[in-house]
Write an enzyme that holds these catalytic residues in place. Sequence first.
Site, PDB file in Angstrom:
ATOM      1  N   GLY A 155     -11.523   1.225   3.503  1.00  0.00           N
ATOM      2  CA  GLY A 155     -10.425   1.253   2.543  1.00  0.00           C
ATOM      3  C   GLY A 155     -10.431   0.101   1.557  1.00  0.00           C
ATOM      4  O   GLY A 155     -10.110   0.279   0.380  1.00  0.00           O
ATOM      5  N   ALA A 156     -10.787  -1.085   2.017  1.00  0.00           N
ATOM      6  CA  ALA A 156     -10.765  -2.267   1.151  1.00  0.00           C
ATOM      7  C   ALA A 156     -12.075  -2.471   0.398  1.00  0.00           C
ATOM      8  O   ALA A 156     -12.197  -3.437  -0.365  1.00  0.00           O
ATOM      9  CB  ALA A 156     -10.455  -3.513   1.974  1.00  0.00           C
ATOM     10  N   GLU A 191     -14.498   0.406  17.085  1.00  0.00           N
ATOM     11  CA  GLU A 191     -15.257   0.269  15.840  1.00  0.00           C
ATOM     12  C   GLU A 191     -16.457  -0.652  16.070  1.00  0.00           C
ATOM     13  O   GLU A 191     -16.300  -1.714  16.673  1.00  0.00           O
ATOM     14  CB  GLU A 191     -14.367  -0.293  14.732  1.00  0.00           C
ATOM     15  CG  GLU A 191     -13.243   0.640  14.322  1.00  0.00           C
ATOM     16  CD  GLU A 191     -12.378   0.089  13.198  1.00  0.00           C
ATOM     17  OE1 GLU A 191     -12.663  -1.018  12.701  1.00  0.00           O
ATOM     18  OE2 GLU A 191     -11.412   0.764  12.819  1.00  0.00           O
ATOM     19  N   ASP A 212      10.486   2.118   7.123  1.00  0.00           N
ATOM     20  CA  ASP A 212      10.065   0.719   7.156  1.00  0.00           C
ATOM     21  C   ASP A 212      11.238  -0.104   7.658  1.00  0.00           C
ATOM     22  O   ASP A 212      12.362   0.067   7.169  1.00  0.00           O
ATOM     23  CB  ASP A 212       9.653   0.238   5.757  1.00  0.00           C
ATOM     24  CG  ASP A 212       8.889  -1.080   5.804  1.00  0.00           C
ATOM     25  OD1 ASP A 212       9.479  -2.075   6.267  1.00  0.00           O
ATOM     26  OD2 ASP A 212       7.717  -1.116   5.390  1.00  0.00           O
ATOM     27  N   ILE A 226       0.840  -1.201   0.000  1.00  0.00           N
ATOM     28  CA  ILE A 226       0.000   0.000   0.000  1.00  0.00           C
ATOM     29  C   ILE A 226       0.870   1.244   0.000  1.00  0.00           C
ATOM     30  O   ILE A 226       0.654   2.188  -0.771  1.00  0.00           O
ATOM     31  CB  ILE A 226      -0.942  -0.002   1.210  1.00  0.00           C
ATOM     32  CG1 ILE A 226      -1.894  -1.199   1.136  1.00  0.00           C
ATOM     33  CG2 ILE A 226      -1.739   1.302   1.275  1.00  0.00           C
ATOM     34  CD1 ILE A 226      -2.680  -1.437   2.414  1.00  0.00           C
ATOM     35  N   ASP A 252      -9.656   6.228   8.714  1.00  0.00           N
ATOM     36  CA  ASP A 252     -10.514   5.123   8.280  1.00  0.00           C
ATOM     37  C   ASP A 252     -10.483   3.991   9.293  1.00  0.00           C
ATOM     38  O   ASP A 252     -11.114   2.963   9.090  1.00  0.00           O
ATOM     39  CB  ASP A 252     -10.053   4.614   6.909  1.00  0.00           C
ATOM     40  CG  ASP A 252     -11.027   3.622   6.292  1.00  0.00           C
ATOM     41  OD1 ASP A 252     -12.240   3.915   6.288  1.00  0.00           O
ATOM     42  OD2 ASP A 252     -10.572   2.558   5.819  1.00  0.00           O
ATOM     43  N   HIS A 269     -13.934   2.489   8.081  1.00  0.00           N
ATOM     44  CA  HIS A 269     -13.022   1.374   7.788  1.00  0.00           C
ATOM     45  C   HIS A 269     -13.376   0.756   6.432  1.00  0.00           C
ATOM     46  O   HIS A 269     -13.595  -0.447   6.293  1.00  0.00           O
ATOM     47  CB  HIS A 269     -13.066   0.307   8.885  1.00  0.00           C
ATOM     48  CG  HIS A 269     -11.745  -0.397   9.043  1.00  0.00           C
ATOM     49  ND1 HIS A 269     -11.244  -0.781  10.254  1.00  0.00           N
ATOM     50  CD2 HIS A 269     -10.826  -0.779   8.119  1.00  0.00           C
ATOM     51  CE1 HIS A 269     -10.062  -1.377  10.094  1.00  0.00           C
ATOM     52  NE2 HIS A 269      -9.798  -1.390   8.796  1.00  0.00           N
ATOM     53  N   ALA A 299      -4.935   2.279   8.189  1.00  0.00           N
ATOM     54  CA  ALA A 299      -4.388   0.977   8.564  1.00  0.00           C
ATOM     55  C   ALA A 299      -5.218   0.346   9.682  1.00  0.00           C
ATOM     56  O   ALA A 299      -6.170  -0.389   9.414  1.00  0.00           O
ATOM     57  CB  ALA A 299      -2.924   1.120   8.965  1.00  0.00           C
TER      58      ALA A 299
END
Length: 317
Positions: free
Chosen positions: A285-286, A265, A175, A156, A260, A283, A235
């Site tokens: 995003g996907a 939640e 990272d 991503i 998101d 949430h 994320a």
Amino acid sequence: MKAFISTTSFLKPQNAAAKALAESFFDEVTYNELGVPLKGDEILSRLEGCDAYIAGVDYITADVIEKMPQSVKVISRYGVGVDRVDLAAAKARGITVTNTPGANSTSVCELAFALMLAAARNIPQLHEAVSRGEWPRSEGMELAGKTLGIVGMGAIGKRLAVRAKAFEMDVMAYDPYFDEAFAAEHGIKRMELDDLLRAANVISLHVPLNDSTRHMIDAARIAEMQDGAIVINTARGGLIDEAAAAEAIRSGKLGGLGLDAFEQEPLVDSPLKDLPHVIFTPHTGAHTGEAVAKMGMMSVENAIAVLKGEPCRFILK
């Protein structure tokens, strides 16, 4: 063989092919009729006699795994995140866990970029104002020439970096497993986390939630950020200390938040609610047609491969 499929997206039309594959391989397939992520006995009561558990964002804790029927051989996550799956407990029980990396990378990265643009130009607030008959003047921020700090340059993060470069942004990334070749090809500067947080105008989070990342964006780190910085989280909830972020929005230290994912939640209560310059999405995003189809097919294929003893590239250790 029997499978339980809990993901609330599986019965969408985009998953027709994956549903057909599951129902052609398994003798019996049951689905999550509650339409929400499951916990505890809600999971266990649906797994009796099941060989495969194709799971959404259910809470698959150690206690749940220890009580699963002996018939369960594979937990196939519909999605990439496994922070709600106790991998150690699954390993101890001899249950294979898989996921679907890369299936939703484009959809999540595009939402992250949409939130960046919306936060930089106050789009939701301006929309609401105009809808009320107002005609405000709002001074936003151009992304061109600004510095984007990407925390987690996996699939991503890499897609986000390429898009940001097209918008004439400077891009830096942190990272632990930094891809030097990709960074060199696309002009991305490697940074340590705290240095990145201090230097970036926009910060986008793309890391899993675990003990080392929980509240990685806290009051101390926010205090070190650029004044007016924008933080994006597509994320996992828990990466940001929401109380600290709310105080930073109220003080003007942070210029905006695009979220998101949340500590709680669905979002019932949060110190960030009703604050200016804060954008919420559920949430999602996907949740594009393309990603839904890819995740559905991959999650079924993974489960079938494990049960047939065939190679599967997406087994989690």
